[in-house]
Scaffold this motif. Structure first.
Motif, PDB file in Angstrom:
ATOM      1  N   GLY A  39     -12.486  -2.391  16.098  1.00  0.00           N
ATOM      2  CA  GLY A  39     -12.021  -1.481  15.058  1.00  0.00           C
ATOM      3  C   GLY A  39     -10.512  -1.540  14.891  1.00  0.00           C
ATOM      4  N   PHE A  40     -10.051  -1.196  13.702  1.00  0.00           N
ATOM      5  CA  PHE A  40      -8.612  -1.211  13.440  1.00  0.00           C
ATOM      6  C   PHE A  40      -8.241  -0.072  12.498  1.00  0.00           C
ATOM      7  CE2 PHE A  40      -4.879  -2.291  10.902  1.00  0.00           C
ATOM      8  CZ  PHE A  40      -3.966  -2.567  11.907  1.00  0.00           C
ATOM      9  N   THR A  41      -7.161   0.626  12.852  1.00  0.00           N
ATOM     10  CA  THR A  41      -6.623   1.631  11.946  1.00  0.00           C
ATOM     11  C   THR A  41      -5.124   1.788  12.204  1.00  0.00           C
ATOM     12  OG1 THR A  41      -6.928   3.837  11.005  1.00  0.00           O
ATOM     13  CG2 THR A  41      -7.076   3.658  13.411  1.00  0.00           C
ATOM     14  N   ILE A  42      -4.483   2.631  11.400  1.00  0.00           N
ATOM     15  CA  ILE A  42      -3.030   2.786  11.464  1.00  0.00           C
ATOM     16  C   ILE A  42      -2.647   4.254  11.546  1.00  0.00           C
ATOM     17  CG2 ILE A  42      -2.437   0.623  10.303  1.00  0.00           C
ATOM     18  CD1 ILE A  42      -2.298   2.118   7.649  1.00  0.00           C
ATOM     19  N   THR A  43      -1.525   4.511  12.175  1.00  0.00           N
ATOM     20  CA  THR A  43      -0.930   5.841  12.193  1.00  0.00           C
ATOM     21  C   THR A  43       0.563   5.682  11.982  1.00  0.00           C
ATOM     22  OG1 THR A  43      -0.661   7.900  13.437  1.00  0.00           O
ATOM     23  CG2 THR A  43      -0.713   5.874  14.719  1.00  0.00           C
ATOM     24  N   LEU A  58      -6.090  -4.672   4.398  1.00  0.00           N
ATOM     25  CA  LEU A  58      -6.492  -4.704   5.809  1.00  0.00           C
ATOM     26  C   LEU A  58      -7.949  -4.282   6.000  1.00  0.00           C
ATOM     27  CD1 LEU A  58      -3.255  -3.267   7.447  1.00  0.00           C
ATOM     28  CD2 LEU A  58      -3.991  -5.655   7.333  1.00  0.00           C
ATOM     29  N   ALA A  59      -8.645  -3.999   4.906  1.00  0.00           N
ATOM     30  CA  ALA A  59     -10.059  -3.621   4.948  1.00  0.00           C
ATOM     31  C   ALA A  59     -10.309  -2.492   5.949  1.00  0.00           C
ATOM     32  CB  ALA A  59     -10.930  -4.840   5.281  1.00  0.00           C
ATOM     33  N   ILE A  60      -9.437  -1.471   5.899  1.00  0.00           N
ATOM     34  CA  ILE A  60      -9.559  -0.349   6.833  1.00  0.00           C
ATOM     35  C   ILE A  60     -10.682   0.579   6.383  1.00  0.00           C
ATOM     36  CG2 ILE A  60      -8.402   1.688   7.777  1.00  0.00           C
ATOM     37  CD1 ILE A  60      -5.759   0.133   7.554  1.00  0.00           C
ATOM     38  N   THR A  61     -11.626   0.821   7.268  1.00  0.00           N
ATOM     39  CA  THR A  61     -12.745   1.718   6.969  1.00  0.00           C
ATOM     40  C   THR A  61     -12.695   2.994   7.811  1.00  0.00           C
ATOM     41  OG1 THR A  61     -14.156   0.595   8.587  1.00  0.00           O
ATOM     42  CG2 THR A  61     -14.253  -0.191   6.314  1.00  0.00           C
ATOM     43  N   ILE A  73      -6.815  11.372   7.553  1.00  0.00           N
ATOM     44  CA  ILE A  73      -7.403  11.220   6.219  1.00  0.00           C
ATOM     45  C   ILE A  73      -8.337  10.021   6.208  1.00  0.00           C
ATOM     46  CG2 ILE A  73      -5.465  12.296   5.010  1.00  0.00           C
ATOM     47  CD1 ILE A  73      -4.515   9.445   4.299  1.00  0.00           C
ATOM     48  N   ASP A  74      -9.343  10.069   5.335  1.00  0.00           N
ATOM     49  CA  ASP A  74     -10.248   8.931   5.241  1.00  0.00           C
ATOM     50  C   ASP A  74      -9.635   7.858   4.343  1.00  0.00           C
ATOM     51  OD1 ASP A  74     -10.778   9.513   2.523  1.00  0.00           O
ATOM     52  OD2 ASP A  74     -12.647  10.576   2.981  1.00  0.00           O
ATOM     53  N   VAL A  80      -9.363  14.792   6.372  1.00  0.00           N
ATOM     54  CA  VAL A  80     -10.391  15.034   7.381  1.00  0.00           C
ATOM     55  C   VAL A  80      -9.933  16.179   8.271  1.00  0.00           C
ATOM     56  CG1 VAL A  80     -11.612  14.056   9.365  1.00  0.00           C
ATOM     57  CG2 VAL A  80     -11.155  12.625   7.357  1.00  0.00           C
ATOM     58  N   GLU A  81      -8.656  16.163   8.607  1.00  0.00           N
ATOM     59  CA  GLU A  81      -8.066  17.188   9.456  1.00  0.00           C
ATOM     60  C   GLU A  81      -6.593  17.304   9.086  1.00  0.00           C
ATOM     61  OE1 GLU A  81      -7.059  17.401  14.171  1.00  0.00           O
ATOM     62  OE2 GLU A  81      -9.124  16.889  13.640  1.00  0.00           O
TER      63      GLU A  81
END
Length: 270
Positions: A39-43, A58-61, A73-74, A80-81
């Protein structure tokens, strides 16, 4: 290295080059993570709107973490929060930033508010987040809705001193940390890039030991502390490098991609 199931990356100074470019090698490295089932995401300290342009390439899901992870956030930019800075802490932060002569900005969920359109870093931030500010005569109407306060200054040493003063003054009422040598961010208490990493691990049902994080600034240390492995960029300050598991090349030398390639190899996906 424990097999990695999730990578959480900082954006500026890490994923992007100095001119805010996503290199082909970085994009390719994230594609390889996806193919390997990682999995991959960013902050980022960025507001939500300033992260949108990275979702598609980046095809972030997975959800992403703006405002130093204090909001989640989605990929469609739906909250989301979300957390806000307590009003008393907002007032105190503005007073301290005024005393240190920093240019002050307030970010709400959907607005970037400034009083001085001629501030040294206004144009830079416009290019960075790809959004324009709203000029207001007074911050008073927005004291209850601040997601992030920024003090921008060309005086790096002065801003570092301001950071220490702010942290001592706010205590646990809000979180103050520099996201760049020229930006001091104040965000809601009890949430950080570290809590964002923990939230993503829970969402995926994995241990934080199976999470790799990568960043370059003091605000990235919170996620270094809770992840199984961490990478500091070659352009990071020494104190950031000292608290990371590994040090990669700089963001001008595709250090992000090099770190992802190391993870892929350790996972047997190379």
């Amino acid at each position: 290295m424990t097999p990695i199931s999730l990578v959480v990356s900082d954006v500026d100074g890490t994923l992007l080059t100095k001119d805010k470019t996503l290199t082909d090698r970085a994009r390719s490295a994230v594609q390889r993570l996806h193919r390997a089932g990682i999995g991959f995401t960013i902050t980022s300290s960025r507001p939500a709107i300033g992260m949108r342009f990275l979702i598609e390439p980046l095809a972030i899901t997975l959800p992403v973490g703006p405002f130093n992870g204090s909001s989640i956030i989605d990929p469609e930019m739906n909250p989301v929060e979300q957390h806000l800075i307590p009003e008393a802490a907002t007032v105190q932060s503005l007073d301290i930033l005024e005393k240190f002569g920093a240019d002050i900005w307030i970010f709400t969920n959907d607005e970037w508010l400034i009083r001085n359109p001629d501030g040294r870093y206004v144009g830079h931030e416009q290019r960075t987040i790809r959004s324009d500010p709203t000029v207001v005569p007074d911050f008073a109407p927005y004291l209850k809705t601040a997601c992030k306060i920024v003090g921008a200054s060309t005086d790096a040493a002065g801003l570092e001193a301001c950071e220490k003063t702010m942290q001592e003054a706010l205590g646990t009422c809000a979180h103050a940390v520099r996201s760049q040598t020229y930006y001091l961010d104040v965000t809601p208490p009890g949430v950080s890039k570290g809590t964002f990493v923990q939230a993503m691990a829970r969402r995926l049902g994995i241990s934080t030991d199976a999470v790799a994080t990568i960043g370059d600034m003091q605000n990235d240390l919170a996620m270094f502390r809770v992840s199984g492995v961490s990478f500091a960029m070659g352009n990071a300050a020494d104190d950031v490098k000292q608290q990371a598991t590994h040090v990669t090349a700089s963001n001008e030398q595709d250090g992000f991609a090099a770190a992802m390639e190391m993870i892929l190899k350790a996972n047997g996906a190379d």
